[in-house]
Scaffold this motif. Structure first.
Motif, PDB file in Angstrom:
ATOM      1  N   GLY A 172       0.916  -1.545   0.025  1.00  0.00           N
ATOM      2  CA  GLY A 172       0.201  -0.026  -0.280  1.00  0.00           C
ATOM      3  C   GLY A 172       0.652   1.256   0.363  1.00  0.00           C
ATOM      4  N   TYR A 173       0.180   2.734  -0.232  1.00  0.00           N
ATOM      5  CA  TYR A 173       0.841   3.455  -0.553  1.00  0.00           C
ATOM      6  C   TYR A 173      -0.255   5.223  -0.470  1.00  0.00           C
ATOM      7  CZ  TYR A 173       4.839   6.528  -1.833  1.00  0.00           C
ATOM      8  OH  TYR A 173       6.325   7.798  -1.108  1.00  0.00           O
ATOM      9  N   THR A 207       3.147  13.700  -2.802  1.00  0.00           N
ATOM     10  CA  THR A 207       4.091  12.478  -1.817  1.00  0.00           C
ATOM     11  C   THR A 207       5.108  11.258  -2.503  1.00  0.00           C
ATOM     12  OG1 THR A 207       2.494  11.807  -0.194  1.00  0.00           O
ATOM     13  CG2 THR A 207       4.777  10.318  -0.509  1.00  0.00           C
ATOM     14  N   ILE A 208       6.291  11.504  -2.548  1.00  0.00           N
ATOM     15  CA  ILE A 208       7.846  11.109  -3.387  1.00  0.00           C
ATOM     16  C   ILE A 208       7.841  10.221  -3.618  1.00  0.00           C
ATOM     17  CG2 ILE A 208       7.659  13.454  -5.222  1.00  0.00           C
ATOM     18  CD1 ILE A 208       9.892  13.760  -3.853  1.00  0.00           C
ATOM     19  N   SER A 209       8.403   8.934  -3.893  1.00  0.00           N
ATOM     20  CA  SER A 209       9.551   7.973  -2.973  1.00  0.00           C
ATOM     21  C   SER A 209      10.555   7.792  -4.484  1.00  0.00           C
ATOM     22  CB  SER A 209       8.933   6.499  -3.443  1.00  0.00           C
ATOM     23  OG  SER A 209       9.494   5.722  -3.198  1.00  0.00           O
ATOM     24  N   ARG A 222       2.267   9.931  -5.375  1.00  0.00           N
ATOM     25  CA  ARG A 222       1.383  10.210  -5.897  1.00  0.00           C
ATOM     26  C   ARG A 222       0.605  11.760  -4.840  1.00  0.00           C
ATOM     27  NH1 ARG A 222       0.292   8.027   0.240  1.00  0.00           N
ATOM     28  NH2 ARG A 222       0.167  10.387   0.549  1.00  0.00           N
ATOM     29  N   MET A 223      -0.596  11.892  -5.821  1.00  0.00           N
ATOM     30  CA  MET A 223      -1.514  12.999  -5.359  1.00  0.00           C
ATOM     31  C   MET A 223      -2.340  12.471  -4.454  1.00  0.00           C
ATOM     32  SD  MET A 223      -0.353  14.589  -8.361  1.00  0.00           S
ATOM     33  CE  MET A 223       0.362  14.006 -10.525  1.00  0.00           C
ATOM     34  N   ASP A 224      -1.577  14.208  -3.032  1.00  0.00           N
ATOM     35  CA  ASP A 224      -2.375  13.724  -2.035  1.00  0.00           C
ATOM     36  C   ASP A 224      -3.684  13.731  -2.017  1.00  0.00           C
ATOM     37  OD1 ASP A 224       0.157  12.671  -1.322  1.00  0.00           O
ATOM     38  OD2 ASP A 224       1.066  14.773  -0.474  1.00  0.00           O
ATOM     39  N   GLU A 225      -3.948  14.798  -3.532  1.00  0.00           N
ATOM     40  CA  GLU A 225      -6.299  14.886  -2.983  1.00  0.00           C
ATOM     41  C   GLU A 225      -6.321  14.247  -3.296  1.00  0.00           C
ATOM     42  OE1 GLU A 225      -8.890  17.930  -1.695  1.00  0.00           O
ATOM     43  OE2 GLU A 225      -7.186  17.950  -1.469  1.00  0.00           O
ATOM     44  N   SER A 226      -6.042  13.276  -4.520  1.00  0.00           N
ATOM     45  CA  SER A 226      -7.207  12.611  -4.913  1.00  0.00           C
ATOM     46  C   SER A 226      -6.459  10.753  -4.757  1.00  0.00           C
ATOM     47  CB  SER A 226      -6.275  12.663  -6.703  1.00  0.00           C
ATOM     48  OG  SER A 226      -5.654  13.045  -7.177  1.00  0.00           O
TER      49      SER A 226
END
Length: 298
Positions: A172-173, A207-209, A222-226
């Protein structure tokens, strides 16, 4: 807030203590953010209790951490105080031999990964000249334009680790939807960087990995809002795919095909040797734990 830095060798209960802290916090209804060990994803490097502003982390080598504001923010918890040193001295020769072998394995693994990273850079020099930068940046801007604008928040959260099992992903992320990035030429990090820049300009929180083998690269966004995640996983089965082949000059990339294949083969060999060295280090670590655990007063 507060940061508790755990010190102590293998088998001293650092991971066990952090898991106990996490379990108690969850029992009280608090949110716990685990930080898994990069060289052993089954083990913890730390836990973060954001509601309390408290962190507990493993500050022992190879991820050594010294206090910055001793007693004010940081506190050292020395688990070595609870060891029966008399019992350990009876096996001192074995402990020293295993510890030295383990260090040598890590040194060999890091050297091999550095060499593999150097080859990856050479491959990038061949592929980058074929990238259609304007087309890639335009696509990134169109994606960012669909995100809610506001005050940008950026979180760095590793999603993958390279260890004795090879490259492994965390479960998960926080993604509600995944766009799989098909990347046959290893150029997706440029797309993620363009997506990052476009989101910052838009005012979107992300958020970036970092890439587990080349940490200066981004391997997922990852786009945090959507909750939309762009990553390289599940290309074969994904319903949403972003194809990096759209962003290269096919003729130019074809000219470097033989060089890239040769370099990729060398990189693969070095990476596999590094994986094996880390697996050996893990095996030695477990042997040390088997000695230390009976000498520890939990």
């Amino acid at each position: 807030g507060r940061l508790y830095i755990l010190k102590g060798g293998c088998g001293c209960g650092k991971s066990s203590l952090m898991r106990a802290v996490a379990a108690e916090a969850e029992r009280r209804g608090e949110t716990v953010e685990p930080v898994y060990c990069a060289s052993d994803p089954d083990s913890l490097d730390g836990v973060i209790l954001r509601q309390r502003g408290v962190g507990v982390l493993d500050g022992t080598a190879p991820h050594e951490r010294a206090p910055r504001y001793t007693g004010v923010v940081d506190s050292i918890v020395d688990l070595g105080e609870y060891l029966n040193t008399k019992k350990l001295r009876e096996r001192s020769t074995e402990i020293i031999e295993l510890t030295d072998k383990k260090k040598a394995c890590y040194k060999r693994a890091y050297g091999l990964l550095a060499a593999a990273g150097g080859i990856r850079t050479q491959i990038s020099q061949l592929t980058d000249s074929a990238v259609l930068w304007g087309k890639m940046e335009g696509a990134a801007k169109r994606i960012a334009a669909k995100q809610a604008a506001g005050e940008t928040h950026i979180m760095l959260r590793p999603r993958k680790a390279f260890c004795g099992k090879g490259l492994v992903s965390a479960d998960g992320y926080g993604a509600s939807e995944i766009y799989a990035v098909n990347d046959p030429y290893d150029i997706a990090h440029h797309f993620y960087r363009a997506l990052f820049a476009a989101c910052v300009d838009r005012g979107a929180s992300i958020t970036i990995s970092p890439d587990a083998q080349s940490p200066h690269r981004i391997e997922a966004v990852r786009m945090d809002e959507s909750g939309v995640l762009f990553c390289g996983d599940g290309v074969e089965t994904a319903s949403n795919v972003v194809n990096m082949e759209r962003f290269v000059d096919k003729e130019q990339i074809r000219r470097t095909r033989h060089q890239r294949r040769f370099l990729e083969k060398a990189r693969k060999g070095l990476t596999e040797a590094a994986r094996d060295a880390l697996a050996e280090a893990r095996s030695l670590h477990e042997k040390l734990e088997a000695i230390y655990i009976p000498a520890m007063s939990f």
